[in-house]
Design an enzyme around this catalytic site. Structure first.
Site, mmCIF file in Angstrom:
data_model
loop_
_atom_site.group_PDB
_atom_site.id
_atom_site.type_symbol
_atom_site.label_atom_id
_atom_site.label_comp_id
_atom_site.label_asym_id
_atom_site.label_seq_id
_atom_site.Cartn_x
_atom_site.Cartn_y
_atom_site.Cartn_z
ATOM 1 C CE LYS A 1 -3.958 -2.122 0.038
ATOM 2 N NZ LYS A 1 -3.590 -3.456 -0.501
HETATM 3 C C1 LIG Z 1 -9.470 -2.668 -1.683
HETATM 4 C C2 LIG Z 1 -8.948 -3.408 -0.487
HETATM 5 N N1 LIG Z 1 -9.764 -3.590 0.570
HETATM 6 C C3 LIG Z 1 -9.350 -4.216 1.667
HETATM 7 C C4 LIG Z 1 -8.084 -4.725 1.791
HETATM 8 C C5 LIG Z 1 -7.702 -5.489 3.007
HETATM 9 O O1 LIG Z 1 -6.652 -4.917 3.717
HETATM 10 P P1 LIG Z 1 -5.651 -5.809 4.593
HETATM 11 O O2 LIG Z 1 -4.830 -6.640 3.677
HETATM 12 O O3 LIG Z 1 -4.834 -4.791 5.332
HETATM 13 O O4 LIG Z 1 -6.486 -6.622 5.521
HETATM 14 C C6 LIG Z 1 -7.186 -4.543 0.732
HETATM 15 C C7 LIG Z 1 -5.801 -5.039 0.848
HETATM 16 O O5 LIG Z 1 -5.229 -5.699 0.070
HETATM 17 C C8 LIG Z 1 -7.637 -3.879 -0.451
HETATM 18 O O6 LIG Z 1 -6.815 -3.694 -1.497
#
Ligand SMILES: Cc1ncc(COP(=O)(O)O)c(C=O)c1O
Length: 378
Positions: free
Chosen positions: A184
């Site tokens: 990210k």
């Molecule tokens: C659009 C989106 N939503 C939610 C998430 C979930 O985040 P995390 O991986 O920190 O749980 C991601 C992560 O890859 C994402 O790209």
């Protein structure tokens, strides 16, 4: 293995120093660094924004649904083009995820119109995603949700630092959910943030994050409290001090790293102008918007075989990816979604490819990727 990889961390000695300082302090679990990361992140988004640091973006989304009392019998509208976390959290609170299409082959975000088509008497919330860092048309979507009495959650995983009309993504909905996963714009390995402007919701989110407890282990360590009450059942979705310390450094770098992403994206757009390859979001949709340029998605020409393109890029040492495989292809959701629920996304998901983009990428690397891509499709 890769000559040009999809993503690289933008870390230097500052992150290592920040982590070392915490380790040497003797206190690792949620405490003062986390508080400081929360207030800095809230201030970064704008005034009067409460921010609560959590263990990851999925935890943030789960807490948002719990805090808004979304449960069995409710429907939640999510984008057809997103990471599966959005569907999973809705499903796991017992509600039904309903997918909405994106606006067009250029606007890959849901719009007020595509959301409105999916609203029923059971719709309790909408989760928008600012895909690839390009903001949704939030003024129209917010008005729709307010008029229909529907909660609005922003999945801001792709869009820290993005804004619409000068107002940050993550500050438009009832709750904003950020992810700090490695790839990210703000990278912590694992981490996330929930944001809100509503004081009561903020308190609820803070209880949900830490077992509903009224004091922290740190409060007891510092002698500020002897015991605690539990106000409501909660989870352990806390962030730790090492990640919060790295988060403060990464937050400091965010404006300049988003700007580097913009320059690289501009170069990709220049290089691919007039070719058969389309880069979406060629114009802002709705109000004036500023992207965070999270990834570089492209739409391949219909005639090409995507697997072959990926293979040819790989032979040149260039990593690519797909954002995202569609829900209807996943075993867990077989029969629940179908391509006709979101025909534009159905087409995009066949032709989409993501090219390398990261703040320390060089312009000559962008040129090398585009040259290899154009060679691979011809
Ligand atoms: C659009 C989106 N939503 C939610 C998430 C979930 O985040 P995390 O991986 O920190 O749980 C991601 C992560 O890859 C994402 O790209």
């Amino acid at each position: 293995m890769w000559k040009i990889q999809l993503f690289k961390l933008n870390f230097d000695g500052r992150e290592s120093d920040a982590a070392r300082e915490v380790i040497e302090s003797g206190w690792l679990t949620m405490g003062e660094k986390t508080s400081s990361f929360e207030s800095s992140f809230g201030n970064f988004l704008g005034s009067s924004i409460y921010a609560t640091a959590v263990s990851n973006g999925t935890a943030a989304l789960h807490m948002a649904l719990l805090a808004l009392n979304i449960r069995s019998g409710d429907e939640v509208i999510i984008p057809a083009l997103t990471f599966v976390a959005d569907a999973n959290v809705v499903y796991l609170v017992g509600a039904t995820p309903i997918i909405a299409d994106c606006g067009s082959l250029d606007n890959w975000n849901m719009t007020a119109e595509t959301i409105a088509q999916k609203i029923t008497a059971k719709t309790k919330a909408v989760i928008v995603v600012h895909y690839a860092g390009y903001p949704c048309d939030m003024p129209s979507i917010k008005k729709l949700c307010t008029d229909r009495g529907i909660h609005l959650i922003e999945d801001v995983a792709h869009a820290p630092g993005a804004s619409i009309d000068g107002k940050s993504c993550g500050a438009w909905g009832d709750i904003g959910c950020f992810s700090f996963f490695s790839n990210k714009n703000l990278s912590l390995g694992e981490g996330g943030m929930v944001t809100t402007t509503n004081e009561k919701l903020n308190q609820r989110l803070r209880y949900l994050r830490s077992h509903g407890m009224t004091t922290l282990t740190l409060d007891r360590h510092k002698g500020r409290a002897i015991t605690y009450d539990v106000i409501e059942p909660g989870l352990n979705y806390r962030m730790d001090e090492v990640r919060a310390a790295i988060g403060l450094v990464q937050l400091d770098k965010l404006p300049s790293s988003n700007l580097s992403r913009k320059h690289l994206t501009d170069r990709y757009r220049d290089n691919l102008k007039g070719t058969e390859v389309l880069i979406p979001f060629s114009q802002p949709y709705g109000a004036m918007s500023l992207s965070s340029y999270h990834i570089l998605p492209i739409l391949l020409p219909k005639k090409v075989d995507r697997k072959e393109v990926i293979e040819k890029l790989k032979q040149k040492g260039i990593q690519s990816s797909i954002h995202y495989p569609p829900f209807w292809d996943f075993t867990a959701y077989a029969g629940q979604f179908k391509p006709t629920d979101a025909p534009i996304v159905a087409e995009i998901s066949q032709r989409q490819l993501t090219l390398p983009l990261f703040p320390t990428m060089r312009i000559d690397e962008v040129d090398e990727v585009t040259l290899a891509l154009l060679g691979a499709i011809n």
